[in-house]
Design a protein around this motif. Structure first.
Motif, mmCIF file in Angstrom:
data_model
loop_
_atom_site.group_PDB
_atom_site.id
_atom_site.type_symbol
_atom_site.label_atom_id
_atom_site.label_comp_id
_atom_site.label_asym_id
_atom_site.label_seq_id
_atom_site.Cartn_x
_atom_site.Cartn_y
_atom_site.Cartn_z
ATOM 1 N N TYR A 1 -3.801 4.140 2.431
ATOM 2 C CA TYR A 1 -2.788 4.541 1.449
ATOM 3 C C TYR A 1 -3.178 4.183 0.020
ATOM 4 O O TYR A 1 -2.755 4.849 -0.926
ATOM 5 C CB TYR A 1 -1.440 3.896 1.773
ATOM 6 N N ALA A 2 -3.940 3.106 -0.124
ATOM 7 C CA ALA A 2 -4.247 2.635 -1.478
ATOM 8 C C ALA A 2 -5.734 2.694 -1.808
ATOM 9 O O ALA A 2 -6.129 2.318 -2.906
ATOM 10 C CB ALA A 2 -3.733 1.204 -1.658
ATOM 11 N N GLY A 3 -6.558 3.115 -0.864
ATOM 12 C CA GLY A 3 -7.979 3.308 -1.142
ATOM 13 C C GLY A 3 -8.765 2.038 -1.371
ATOM 14 O O GLY A 3 -9.830 2.070 -2.010
ATOM 15 N N ASN A 4 -8.288 0.888 -0.868
ATOM 16 C CA ASN A 4 -9.006 -0.373 -1.063
ATOM 17 C C ASN A 4 -10.159 -0.450 -0.065
ATOM 18 O O ASN A 4 -9.968 -0.680 1.127
ATOM 19 C CB ASN A 4 -8.044 -1.554 -0.871
ATOM 20 N N LYS A 5 -11.387 -0.284 -0.565
ATOM 21 C CA LYS A 5 -12.567 -0.255 0.301
ATOM 22 C C LYS A 5 -12.877 -1.625 0.893
ATOM 23 O O LYS A 5 -13.431 -1.725 1.992
ATOM 24 C CB LYS A 5 -13.764 0.285 -0.476
ATOM 25 N N GLN A 6 -12.529 -2.674 0.173
ATOM 26 C CA GLN A 6 -12.742 -4.015 0.713
ATOM 27 C C GLN A 6 -11.896 -4.234 1.960
ATOM 28 O O GLN A 6 -12.331 -4.902 2.913
ATOM 29 C CB GLN A 6 -12.419 -5.066 -0.346
ATOM 30 N N ALA A 7 -10.703 -3.665 1.972
ATOM 31 C CA ALA A 7 -9.838 -3.783 3.150
ATOM 32 C C ALA A 7 -10.504 -3.148 4.366
ATOM 33 O O ALA A 7 -10.421 -3.680 5.479
ATOM 34 C CB ALA A 7 -8.493 -3.126 2.876
ATOM 35 N N LYS A 8 -11.172 -2.037 4.171
ATOM 36 C CA LYS A 8 -11.877 -1.389 5.269
ATOM 37 C C LYS A 8 -12.980 -2.290 5.805
ATOM 38 O O LYS A 8 -13.169 -2.416 7.025
ATOM 39 C CB LYS A 8 -12.460 -0.047 4.808
ATOM 40 N N GLN A 9 -13.695 -2.964 4.907
ATOM 41 C CA GLN A 9 -14.766 -3.870 5.338
ATOM 42 C C GLN A 9 -14.209 -5.043 6.135
ATOM 43 O O GLN A 9 -14.751 -5.418 7.177
ATOM 44 C CB GLN A 9 -15.534 -4.381 4.112
ATOM 45 N N ALA B 1 0.825 -1.204 0.000
ATOM 46 C CA ALA B 1 0.000 0.000 0.000
ATOM 47 C C ALA B 1 0.861 1.256 0.000
ATOM 48 O O ALA B 1 0.621 2.194 -0.783
ATOM 49 C CB ALA B 1 -0.921 -0.011 1.221
ATOM 50 N N MET B 2 1.878 1.298 0.857
ATOM 51 C CA MET B 2 2.695 2.507 0.950
ATOM 52 C C MET B 2 3.587 2.684 -0.269
ATOM 53 O O MET B 2 3.803 3.818 -0.728
ATOM 54 C CB MET B 2 3.514 2.471 2.240
ATOM 55 N N LEU B 3 4.093 1.581 -0.824
ATOM 56 C CA LEU B 3 4.929 1.707 -2.012
ATOM 57 C C LEU B 3 4.088 2.107 -3.220
ATOM 58 O O LEU B 3 4.546 2.869 -4.078
ATOM 59 C CB LEU B 3 5.680 0.400 -2.282
ATOM 60 N N TYR B 4 2.864 1.609 -3.279
ATOM 61 C CA TYR B 4 1.958 2.058 -4.351
ATOM 62 C C TYR B 4 1.705 3.558 -4.224
ATOM 63 O O TYR B 4 1.753 4.298 -5.220
ATOM 64 C CB TYR B 4 0.642 1.286 -4.286
ATOM 65 N N ALA B 5 1.446 4.012 -2.998
ATOM 66 C CA ALA B 5 1.219 5.443 -2.795
ATOM 67 C C ALA B 5 2.460 6.256 -3.166
ATOM 68 O O ALA B 5 2.345 7.360 -3.706
ATOM 69 C CB ALA B 5 0.828 5.707 -1.348
ATOM 70 N N SER B 6 3.646 5.702 -2.909
ATOM 71 C CA SER B 6 4.891 6.435 -3.150
ATOM 72 C C SER B 6 5.328 6.419 -4.601
ATOM 73 O O SER B 6 6.130 7.260 -5.012
ATOM 74 C CB SER B 6 6.015 5.839 -2.284
ATOM 75 N N THR B 7 4.833 5.448 -5.392
ATOM 76 C CA THR B 7 5.305 5.308 -6.777
ATOM 77 C C THR B 7 4.193 5.348 -7.818
ATOM 78 O O THR B 7 4.444 5.673 -8.980
ATOM 79 C CB THR B 7 6.055 3.972 -6.954
ATOM 80 N N GLY B 8 2.986 4.935 -7.437
ATOM 81 C CA GLY B 8 1.900 4.830 -8.400
ATOM 82 C C GLY B 8 1.986 3.608 -9.284
ATOM 83 O O GLY B 8 1.222 3.500 -10.267
ATOM 84 N N ASP B 9 2.852 2.640 -8.971
ATOM 85 C CA ASP B 9 3.024 1.441 -9.792
ATOM 86 C C ASP B 9 1.776 0.562 -9.693
ATOM 87 O O ASP B 9 1.437 0.050 -8.627
ATOM 88 C CB ASP B 9 4.254 0.669 -9.322
ATOM 89 N N LYS C 1 -0.581 -2.280 -6.763
ATOM 90 C CA LYS C 1 -2.008 -2.202 -6.424
ATOM 91 C C LYS C 1 -2.721 -3.488 -6.793
ATOM 92 O O LYS C 1 -3.601 -3.973 -6.050
ATOM 93 C CB LYS C 1 -2.638 -1.018 -7.170
ATOM 94 N N LYS C 2 -2.331 -4.094 -7.894
ATOM 95 C CA LYS C 2 -2.941 -5.352 -8.316
ATOM 96 C C LYS C 2 -2.677 -6.440 -7.287
ATOM 97 O O LYS C 2 -3.592 -7.193 -6.918
ATOM 98 C CB LYS C 2 -2.379 -5.748 -9.689
ATOM 99 N N ARG C 3 -1.452 -6.519 -6.812
ATOM 100 C CA ARG C 3 -1.119 -7.526 -5.785
ATOM 101 C C ARG C 3 -1.888 -7.255 -4.495
ATOM 102 O O ARG C 3 -2.379 -8.176 -3.844
ATOM 103 C CB ARG C 3 0.383 -7.513 -5.493
ATOM 104 N N LEU C 4 -1.947 -5.992 -4.124
ATOM 105 C CA LEU C 4 -2.638 -5.631 -2.896
ATOM 106 C C LEU C 4 -4.108 -6.026 -2.974
ATOM 107 O O LEU C 4 -4.655 -6.636 -2.043
ATOM 108 C CB LEU C 4 -2.499 -4.125 -2.663
ATOM 109 N N ASP C 5 -4.758 -5.671 -4.061
ATOM 110 C CA ASP C 5 -6.183 -5.991 -4.211
ATOM 111 C C ASP C 5 -6.408 -7.495 -4.179
ATOM 112 O O ASP C 5 -7.401 -7.973 -3.603
ATOM 113 C CB ASP C 5 -6.709 -5.401 -5.524
ATOM 114 N N TYR C 6 -5.512 -8.239 -4.791
ATOM 115 C CA TYR C 6 -5.635 -9.701 -4.792
ATOM 116 C C TYR C 6 -5.555 -10.248 -3.374
ATOM 117 O O TYR C 6 -6.369 -11.088 -2.966
ATOM 118 C CB TYR C 6 -4.534 -10.313 -5.653
ATOM 119 N N MET C 7 -4.565 -9.767 -2.606
ATOM 120 C CA MET C 7 -4.410 -10.276 -1.241
ATOM 121 C C MET C 7 -5.622 -9.930 -0.382
ATOM 122 O O MET C 7 -6.111 -10.763 0.391
ATOM 123 C CB MET C 7 -3.133 -9.724 -0.616
#
Length: 760
Positions: free
Chosen positions: A176-184, A94-102, A106-112
């Motif tokens: 950091y990455a705006g993943n709403k599912q993570a919040k749930q 999440a933090m590296l995505y926020a720092s780079t925009g790669d 984000k794809k890996r994060l959403d998958y996990m």
């Protein structure tokens, strides 16, 4: 704030002594553009991408009863702390995505997060975790069946610490990455935990909190921030460890001997709860802790602890002798605490410590090409560090390590409602979206003593650009568009340049640094060379770097190479006034010291090194050298005979040796750790090449064989000798030796201090 009203075109330079509320910039608004920190971020990304998400997810799928897609990792991820790296991995992504925009991050994060959501759905009650036999474990806690020690809760390895990593990872995935599912998933997990502890009394909660639990109180404060649901804030306060909080509120130093990184995350939680509740005494406790640790317990590079525990403030000799110096996780969390206090208190001294630790411990804890992470950083002269590898190493400092290098942009800049602050000299760009202002910083610091700041703005506008005047800077020169300005403030403050800024305006900052000696906080004669904020060290040898890159063994994070006698280390001898004159500059941040070359410690890798130097008058040198040589010879002779050992009562050595126990407690008396039991305790020792012949057990009290039984591999041990506080047992001819100690009378055994497997 000292304020003078002049017209817009006038430059105003003032000391910032009382600021409006400080705020951090989102990582998305800061980009690194070069230098060692950018390299560390890039190398970290390669390491992160080398990790397999399905392997990290396996413990969660196993516990939920779902099919795994890949076998779980070994090492700590399959020996009791299963799943903890997965939580860190969420935060790092999440933090590296926020720092780079790669987008791949984000794809890996959403998958996990999606996979974790499936585990949570399968469990059906909000729970998701990778803790072995987690459902059984948590049900015992829910029923009030609690048997805890510093790292074992119901003989489970730090389960709350483990699940805290998931709480934090889910929080970061959303924030950091705006993943709403993570919040749930996070809210579901939080609700499960609230229900889990609902039947427990406050006394039972505090009993649970005896075991390391990370910053779980902080994550419940975060849940309150996300939801505004009061139950989370109440839970955060309920799961704050009173045994640590109350002495800190009373300004009492009770830290010596405690497992260091167990305490720091708790204090981060105290500070966050204070900001939400107005509990000033909790915030003052956090400030007292920070002051104590940063000023009296930390070495030159910012780290603290020996063998993971706080050493006495009056004696750093253990730190100097040990191959297990300050732990990287400690500095990871001290930076988080420093940042929180800086934003809350607007005190630049927190940035001074943050900067020192960032350059000298965090940056140095990563191998600059392989990306491997360091667990222990010894200050023992002529020793070295071990680096992790993606497929073999799953330590706590790998978890915090993959996070460390993703968020370097978090405090380079900060802002208040109307003003901008430059806190660190790191090549980067910040986008102040609220003001439609961009600032680009071009610098080669610390190799160049200065920085250029260039403003871009959509329209001319007035605000103060506040430039940190570091404590270590001997002077500060500020030029605006080439015109030098008067600076009448002192170091450890800000210079505020107020004007109506236009695109293309350039601020040039120049300063001088010098090399100085900084002694250990205990007042001993050991000192490190420091230039500005940069700790200097010398490579001394590349011999016998055994285990330089860690294997997958349980203790692979520790060095295995020879300990060189401290008496052979380079020392500064003569009149103290001559010590600094013995070093000669050779190039940028390079100095010669006889045959040694001093350079920034963060550049020193794949080698033994010396960071601290003893200082002597000639007479003192001759006397102490003879005395220490004898002591050192005796200590090294004992280590040469040792095949394996466990320091009883110390967290990591006990974990490394598969500690199990019932009705046991541990402590720290007379600067020595111990463990005792009213039932039984056991450890597993490794008898490499079956070379060990005897086990020597040492206690702080007299050992009476009639009150204690000793088993080796479940058979009564043969006692060869018993001499007061030491007993010697004969050893089986096996490579794995389980030593079990049983209290035969139902009362406490002696306080056992050390168990050592030796050759003769």
């Amino acid at each position: 704030m000292k304020t003078t009203l002049l017209h817009i075109a006038l430059l105003l330079l003032t000391s910032v002594s009382a600021l409006a509320q400080m705020q951090a910039f989102a990582l998305q608004n800061v980009r690194l553009t070069g230098g060692p920190f950018k390299n560390a971020q890039d190398v970290d990304q390669r390491y992160i991408m080398a990790l397999n998400p399905d392997k990290l997810l396996a413990p969660y799928l196993i516990d939920a009863g779902l099919p795994v897609k890949a076998p779980r990792y070994g090492n700590w991820e399959s020996s009791g702390l299963d799943g903890h790296i997965g939580g860190h991995y969420l935060s790092a992504l999440a933090m590296l995505y926020a720092s780079t925009g790669d987008a791949e991050l984000k794809k890996r994060l959403d998958y996990m997060v999606d996979q974790l959501a499936q585990c949570q759905a399968k469990n059906g009650n909000g729970y998701v975790g990778g803790i072995p036999q987690g459902k059984v474990f948590w049900e015992r806690i829910h029923k009030g069946d609690i048997d805890g020690s510093s790292f074992g809760l119901n003989n489970t390895w730090v389960p709350l610490y483990n699940i805290h990593k998931l709480f934090a990872g889910l929080r970061d995935a959303y924030e950091y990455a705006g993943n709403k599912q993570a919040k749930q998933v996070l809210i579901g997990l939080g609700d499960w935990f609230v229900e889990l502890i609902k039947p427990l009394s406050d006394e039972q909660i505090q009993q649970v909190l005896r075991t390391e639990h990370g910053g779980i109180n902080e994550t419940f404060a975060d849940l309150y921030i996300l939801t505004k649901d009061q139950k989370y804030l109440e839970t955060a306060q309920r799961i704050s460890h009173r045994a640590i909080l109350e002495p800190l509120m009373a300004k009492q130093d009770k830290l010596t001997g405690l497992h260091a990184n167990t305490q720091i995350p708790k204090v981060i939680g105290f500070e966050k709860i204070a900001t939400l509740t107005g509990k000033n005494d909790w915030s003052e406790a956090a400030q007292y802790f920070w002051q104590n640790v940063s000023q009296t317990r930390s070495v030159a590079f910012g780290g603290n602890s020996v063998r993971e525990h706080f050493n006495p403030t009056t004696d750093f000799s253990q730190v100097l002798r040990s191959n297990q110096g300050p732990e990287t996780c400690n500095s990871f969390n001290m930076l988080r605490l420093s940042k929180a206090l800086f934003l809350d208190k607007n005190d630049v001294s927190y940035v001074d410590f943050y900067e020192r630790t960032l350059y000298n411990h965090i940056l140095s804890s990563q191998h600059p090409s392989t990306g491997g992470f360091v667990y222990f950083t010894p200050i023992r002269p002529n020793h070295y560090r071990v680096y992790s590898q993606p497929e073999t190493s799953m330590w706590c400092c790998v978890g915090s390590g993959i996070e460390n290098h993703t968020k370097y942009g978090e405090l380079i800049y900060s802002h208040s409602a109307n003003d901008l602050f430059v806190n660190l000299f790191i090549p980067s760009m910040v986008n102040w979206t609220d003001k439609s202002v961009k600032l680009t910083q071009r610098t080669d610091f610390p190799y160049q003593n200065g920085s250029d700041l260039v403003i871009e703005t959509t329209k001319p506008q007035e605000f103060s650009l506040n430039i940190r005047y570091p404590k270590w800077a001997e002077n500060l020169v500020v030029l605006v568009n080439g015109k030098e300005q008067p600076v009448d403030v002192k170091p450890a403050s800000y210079v505020a340049v107020r004007r109506k800024w236009q695109s293309g305006d350039k601020v040039t900052v120049r300063f001088n640094t010098s090399t100085r000696l900084e002694y250990l906080p205990d007042g001993s004669n050991w000192a490190a060379f420091i230039n500005g904020p940069i700790v200097l060290a010398a490579k001394t040898s590349t011999a016998d770097l055994k285990g330089l890159f860690a294997d997958d063994s349980r203790m692979g994070h520790e060095t295995k190479g020879k300990l060189y006698p401290i008496t052979n280390a380079y020392a500064l001898v003569g009149d103290p006034a001559t010590y600094l004159g013995q070093i000669k500059p050779t190039s940028k941040l390079r100095f010669s010291l006889d045959s040694l070359t001093l350079q920034p410690f963060y550049e020193v890798h794949d080698a033994r090194y010396q960071m601290y130097f003893q200082t002597f008058t000639q007479a003192a040198y001759d006397e102490q050298r003879a005395r220490l040589k004898q002591q050192e010879a005796e200590a090294l002779a004992l280590e040469a005979l040792t095949i394996d050992k466990v320091n009883c009562g110390e967290q990591q050595p006990e974990v490394d040796h598969q500690y199990k126990g019932e009705k046991s407690d541990s402590g720290y008396d007379d600067e020595q750790f111990w463990r005792r039991t009213r039932s039984s305790i056991s450890y597993q020792l490794q008898n490499k090449n079956r070379a060990g012949k005897y086990i020597d057990i040492r206690a702080l009290d007299t050992i009476r064989p009639e009150t204690v039984r000793f088993l080796i591999n479940e058979k009564p041990a043969q006692i060869l000798s018993a001499d007061g506080k030491t007993i010697r047992l004969n050893v089986d001819d096996t490579e794995a030796i389980t030593i079990k100690i049983i209290a035969t009378t139902g009362t406490n055994t002696p306080r056992f201090h050390q168990i050592r497997l030796i050759t003769n």
